[in-house]
Each structure stands twice: as structure tokens, then as C-alpha cells.
Design a protein around this motif. Structure first.
Motif, PDB file in Angstrom:
ATOM      1  N   ILE A   1      -7.697   6.564   1.686  1.00  0.00           N
ATOM      2  CA  ILE A   1      -8.890   6.371   2.517  1.00  0.00           C
ATOM      3  C   ILE A   1      -9.034   4.872   2.720  1.00  0.00           C
ATOM      4  CG2 ILE A   1     -11.377   6.686   2.722  1.00  0.00           C
ATOM      5  CD1 ILE A   1     -11.131   9.092   0.845  1.00  0.00           C
ATOM      6  N   MET A   2      -8.963   4.440   3.975  1.00  0.00           N
ATOM      7  CA  MET A   2      -9.019   2.999   4.232  1.00  0.00           C
ATOM      8  C   MET A   2      -9.770   2.709   5.517  1.00  0.00           C
ATOM      9  SD  MET A   2      -5.004   2.351   5.288  1.00  0.00           S
ATOM     10  CE  MET A   2      -5.166   0.592   5.357  1.00  0.00           C
ATOM     11  N   GLY A   3     -10.224   1.479   5.635  1.00  0.00           N
ATOM     12  CA  GLY A   3     -10.903   1.051   6.843  1.00  0.00           C
ATOM     13  C   GLY A   3      -9.942   1.002   8.012  1.00  0.00           C
ATOM     14  N   SER A   4     -10.484   1.241   9.204  1.00  0.00           N
ATOM     15  CA  SER A   4      -9.631   1.224  10.392  1.00  0.00           C
ATOM     16  C   SER A   4      -9.200  -0.189  10.764  1.00  0.00           C
ATOM     17  CB  SER A   4     -10.357   1.868  11.575  1.00  0.00           C
ATOM     18  OG  SER A   4     -11.551   1.165  11.849  1.00  0.00           O
ATOM     19  N   GLN A   5      -9.916  -1.173  10.263  1.00  0.00           N
ATOM     20  CA  GLN A   5      -9.567  -2.579  10.456  1.00  0.00           C
ATOM     21  C   GLN A   5      -9.840  -3.303   9.151  1.00  0.00           C
ATOM     22  OE1 GLN A   5     -11.547  -4.432  13.749  1.00  0.00           O
ATOM     23  NE2 GLN A   5     -11.401  -2.594  14.995  1.00  0.00           N
ATOM     24  N   GLY A   6      -9.189  -4.435   8.984  1.00  0.00           N
ATOM     25  CA  GLY A   6      -9.394  -5.217   7.775  1.00  0.00           C
ATOM     26  C   GLY A   6     -10.256  -6.423   8.043  1.00  0.00           C
ATOM     27  N   LEU A   7      -9.848  -7.530   7.465  1.00  0.00           N
ATOM     28  CA  LEU A   7     -10.596  -8.764   7.589  1.00  0.00           C
ATOM     29  C   LEU A   7     -10.707  -9.202   9.039  1.00  0.00           C
ATOM     30  CD1 LEU A   7      -9.036 -10.645   4.578  1.00  0.00           C
ATOM     31  CD2 LEU A   7     -11.285  -9.585   4.700  1.00  0.00           C
ATOM     32  N   HIS A   8     -11.765  -9.966   9.330  1.00  0.00           N
ATOM     33  CA  HIS A   8     -12.014 -10.415  10.698  1.00  0.00           C
ATOM     34  C   HIS A   8     -11.535 -11.845  10.898  1.00  0.00           C
ATOM     35  CE1 HIS A   8     -14.264  -6.835  11.688  1.00  0.00           C
ATOM     36  NE2 HIS A   8     -14.749  -6.898  10.471  1.00  0.00           N
ATOM     37  N   GLY A   9     -11.827 -12.401  12.030  1.00  0.00           N
ATOM     38  CA  GLY A   9     -11.463 -13.779  12.315  1.00  0.00           C
ATOM     39  C   GLY A   9     -10.000 -13.893  12.716  1.00  0.00           C
ATOM     40  N   ILE A  10      -9.376 -14.979  12.331  1.00  0.00           N
ATOM     41  CA  ILE A  10      -7.986 -15.247  12.701  1.00  0.00           C
ATOM     42  C   ILE A  10      -7.071 -14.137  12.216  1.00  0.00           C
ATOM     43  CG2 ILE A  10      -6.041 -16.827  12.339  1.00  0.00           C
ATOM     44  CD1 ILE A  10      -8.160 -19.060  12.154  1.00  0.00           C
ATOM     45  N   LYS A  11      -7.282 -13.660  11.007  1.00  0.00           N
ATOM     46  CA  LYS A  11      -6.436 -12.600  10.454  1.00  0.00           C
ATOM     47  C   LYS A  11      -6.504 -11.355  11.344  1.00  0.00           C
ATOM     48  CE  LYS A  11      -4.411 -10.753   6.653  1.00  0.00           C
ATOM     49  NZ  LYS A  11      -3.227 -11.178   6.017  1.00  0.00           N
TER      50      LYS A  11
ATOM     51  N   LYS B   1      -4.434 -11.814  14.405  1.00  0.00           N
ATOM     52  CA  LYS B   1      -3.012 -11.821  14.063  1.00  0.00           C
ATOM     53  C   LYS B   1      -2.472 -10.414  13.814  1.00  0.00           C
ATOM     54  CE  LYS B   1      -0.684 -13.454  10.180  1.00  0.00           C
ATOM     55  NZ  LYS B   1      -0.539 -14.385   9.103  1.00  0.00           N
ATOM     56  N   THR B   2      -3.240  -9.559  13.157  1.00  0.00           N
ATOM     57  CA  THR B   2      -2.710  -8.253  12.777  1.00  0.00           C
ATOM     58  C   THR B   2      -3.118  -7.115  13.697  1.00  0.00           C
ATOM     59  OG1 THR B   2      -4.568  -7.769  11.320  1.00  0.00           O
ATOM     60  CG2 THR B   2      -2.666  -8.894  10.335  1.00  0.00           C
ATOM     61  N   LEU B   3      -4.245  -7.220  14.365  1.00  0.00           N
ATOM     62  CA  LEU B   3      -4.721  -6.189  15.286  1.00  0.00           C
ATOM     63  C   LEU B   3      -4.721  -4.785  14.700  1.00  0.00           C
ATOM     64  CD1 LEU B   3      -2.994  -7.507  18.532  1.00  0.00           C
ATOM     65  CD2 LEU B   3      -5.394  -7.745  17.882  1.00  0.00           C
ATOM     66  N   GLY B   4      -5.164  -4.651  13.461  1.00  0.00           N
ATOM     67  CA  GLY B   4      -5.252  -3.347  12.835  1.00  0.00           C
ATOM     68  C   GLY B   4      -3.906  -2.753  12.474  1.00  0.00           C
ATOM     69  N   SER B   5      -2.900  -3.573  12.403  1.00  0.00           N
ATOM     70  CA  SER B   5      -1.544  -3.063  12.181  1.00  0.00           C
ATOM     71  C   SER B   5      -1.353  -2.472  10.790  1.00  0.00           C
ATOM     72  CB  SER B   5      -0.514  -4.162  12.419  1.00  0.00           C
ATOM     73  OG  SER B   5      -0.689  -5.217  11.503  1.00  0.00           O
ATOM     74  N   VAL B   6      -2.107  -2.919   9.806  1.00  0.00           N
ATOM     75  CA  VAL B   6      -1.946  -2.377   8.450  1.00  0.00           C
ATOM     76  C   VAL B   6      -2.388  -0.919   8.413  1.00  0.00           C
ATOM     77  CG1 VAL B   6      -2.676  -2.543   6.044  1.00  0.00           C
ATOM     78  CG2 VAL B   6      -2.147  -4.624   7.326  1.00  0.00           C
ATOM     79  N   SER B   7      -3.576  -0.638   8.911  1.00  0.00           N
ATOM     80  CA  SER B   7      -4.045   0.752   8.886  1.00  0.00           C
ATOM     81  C   SER B   7      -3.160   1.648   9.744  1.00  0.00           C
ATOM     82  CB  SER B   7      -5.509   0.845   9.319  1.00  0.00           C
ATOM     83  OG  SER B   7      -5.687   0.303  10.607  1.00  0.00           O
ATOM     84  N   ARG B   8      -2.696   1.124  10.861  1.00  0.00           N
ATOM     85  CA  ARG B   8      -1.811   1.916  11.718  1.00  0.00           C
ATOM     86  C   ARG B   8      -0.487   2.208  11.011  1.00  0.00           C
ATOM     87  NH1 ARG B   8      -1.488  -1.233  15.914  1.00  0.00           N
ATOM     88  NH2 ARG B   8       0.516  -2.129  15.379  1.00  0.00           N
ATOM     89  N   ALA B   9       0.099   1.188  10.399  1.00  0.00           N
ATOM     90  CA  ALA B   9       1.381   1.380   9.711  1.00  0.00           C
ATOM     91  C   ALA B   9       1.248   2.341   8.538  1.00  0.00           C
ATOM     92  CB  ALA B   9       1.917   0.032   9.229  1.00  0.00           C
ATOM     93  N   VAL B  10       0.163   2.219   7.789  1.00  0.00           N
ATOM     94  CA  VAL B  10      -0.044   3.120   6.657  1.00  0.00           C
ATOM     95  C   VAL B  10      -0.218   4.551   7.151  1.00  0.00           C
ATOM     96  CG1 VAL B  10      -1.605   3.719   4.756  1.00  0.00           C
ATOM     97  CG2 VAL B  10      -0.927   1.328   5.105  1.00  0.00           C
TER      98      VAL B  10
ATOM     99  N   ILE C   1       0.843  -1.201   0.000  1.00  0.00           N
ATOM    100  CA  ILE C   1       0.000   0.000   0.000  1.00  0.00           C
ATOM    101  C   ILE C   1       0.878   1.251   0.000  1.00  0.00           C
ATOM    102  CG2 ILE C   1      -1.650   1.358   1.356  1.00  0.00           C
ATOM    103  CD1 ILE C   1      -2.799  -1.422   2.303  1.00  0.00           C
ATOM    104  N   LEU C   2       1.882   1.270   0.853  1.00  0.00           N
ATOM    105  CA  LEU C   2       2.761   2.439   0.937  1.00  0.00           C
ATOM    106  C   LEU C   2       3.542   2.652  -0.361  1.00  0.00           C
ATOM    107  CD1 LEU C   2       4.017   1.963   4.588  1.00  0.00           C
ATOM    108  CD2 LEU C   2       2.591   3.849   3.753  1.00  0.00           C
ATOM    109  N   ARG C   3       4.056   1.582  -0.937  1.00  0.00           N
ATOM    110  CA  ARG C   3       4.820   1.679  -2.187  1.00  0.00           C
ATOM    111  C   ARG C   3       3.916   2.136  -3.337  1.00  0.00           C
ATOM    112  NH1 ARG C   3       6.972  -3.020  -1.949  1.00  0.00           N
ATOM    113  NH2 ARG C   3       5.390  -4.078  -3.163  1.00  0.00           N
ATOM    114  N   PHE C   4       2.701   1.587  -3.406  1.00  0.00           N
ATOM    115  CA  PHE C   4       1.743   1.958  -4.445  1.00  0.00           C
ATOM    116  C   PHE C   4       1.381   3.441  -4.333  1.00  0.00           C
ATOM    117  CE2 PHE C   4      -2.371   2.335  -6.480  1.00  0.00           C
ATOM    118  CZ  PHE C   4      -2.263   1.514  -7.585  1.00  0.00           C
TER     119      PHE C   4
END
Length: 142
Positions: free
Chosen positions: A108-118, A121-130, A95-98
Motif C-alpha cells: 500500500i503506497m502513495g500514488s506520488q512521493g515527495l514534491h518539489g524538484i524530486k 524528476k520522477t513523475l510518480g515513476s516509483v509507484s508506477r514501477a512498483v 521496494i520490489l526486492r524488499f
């Protein structure tokens, strides 16, 4: 002001809400929308991609692309210019490179991504990192 808007899209409810917000902003600023779906870099190209929400069936790569095409058509029907891309890789880095490579003015992105095990595992880390590392403004939609 916001001529190019990136919307990372993973079919989650949060990314669908982010898309709705992105459409409204793009109409106001006459912006071009780019949907980006990042596929797991470890998946062979012909295998189905697993959507980890246990309440939803697994999606094939072709069904993900069809969903993105439909979202682009929906945007165009609402008067918003849109296109999409599917890229294999790590979501954060991709996402950052793109965004940097395409000179996006806003993400503009969701504060969280997919649910369940994912989600566990990530705890919203993608949106935070971006949001912490992007070179343009980031709007997180909850």
C-alpha cells in the motif's frame, strides 16, 4: 488473506494517507505492517538526508528513524502490529526486492512521493514501477 503489508513511507502526504488505509486494512485482516523508507544510495551514512519539499526543513537520518518509530507506536496503539526498516538504495528496486524477500501479501503506497524538484524528476515513476512489477497486489492511495 493479507498477513504481511508493506507500506513504503517517505513522509509525503500521499504516504501518510496510504499509512492510514494500511492501518485499517491491517486491523481487518490482522496483518503485520512493515514501513520501508528508502534512503538515497549516494548519501554517506552520517550526513543528513535531504527532504526535497522546499516547504519543510531538512531531516536528519535520526529524525527520519524517530518518525518511523513514532508511526510504529501509533499503529500499535490502534491495535495494528507494525515494524519498520531503513534501507539505502534505489526506491523502485529496493521496494520490489524488499516485498519479494519478505513475502509481502500487499503493498500500500502513495500514488506520488515527495514534491518539489524530486517530483518533477520522477513523475510518480516509483509507484508506477512498483505497481507494474510487484509480485503481489499493490494499492495506490491518492
Amino acid at each position: 488473506m493479507f498477513k504481511r503489508i508493506l507500506v513504503p513511507y517517505d513522509s509525503s502526504n500521499f504516504s501518510k494517507k496510504a499509512l492510514d488505509v494500511a492501518i485499517e486494512i491491517s486491523k481487518k485482516f490482522d496483518s503485520e505492517l512493515w514501513f520501508l523508507t528508502v534512503l538515497d544510495k549516494d548519501l554517506p551514512p552520517r550526513l543528513t538526508r535531504t527532504v526535497t519539499d522546499s516547504k519543510k526543513p531538512h531531516k536528519s537520518l535520526s529524525s527520519i528513524e524517530l518518525e518511523l518509530r513514532n508511526k510504529v507506536m501509533d499503529c500499535k496503539e490502534q491495535g495494528a502490529s507494525a515494524d519498520y526498516d531503513l534501507i539505502k538504495g534505489s526506491p523502485k528496486e529496493t521496494i520490489l526486492r524488499f516485498a519479494k524477500g519478505r513475502r509481502m501479501d500487499l503493498i500500500i503506497m502513495g500514488s506520488q512521493g515527495l514534491h518539489g524538484i524530486k517530483k518533477i524528476k520522477t513523475l510518480g515513476s516509483v509507484s508506477r514501477a512498483v505497481s507494474e512489477n510487484a509480485q503481489c497486489p499493490v494499492l495506490l492511495v491518492h
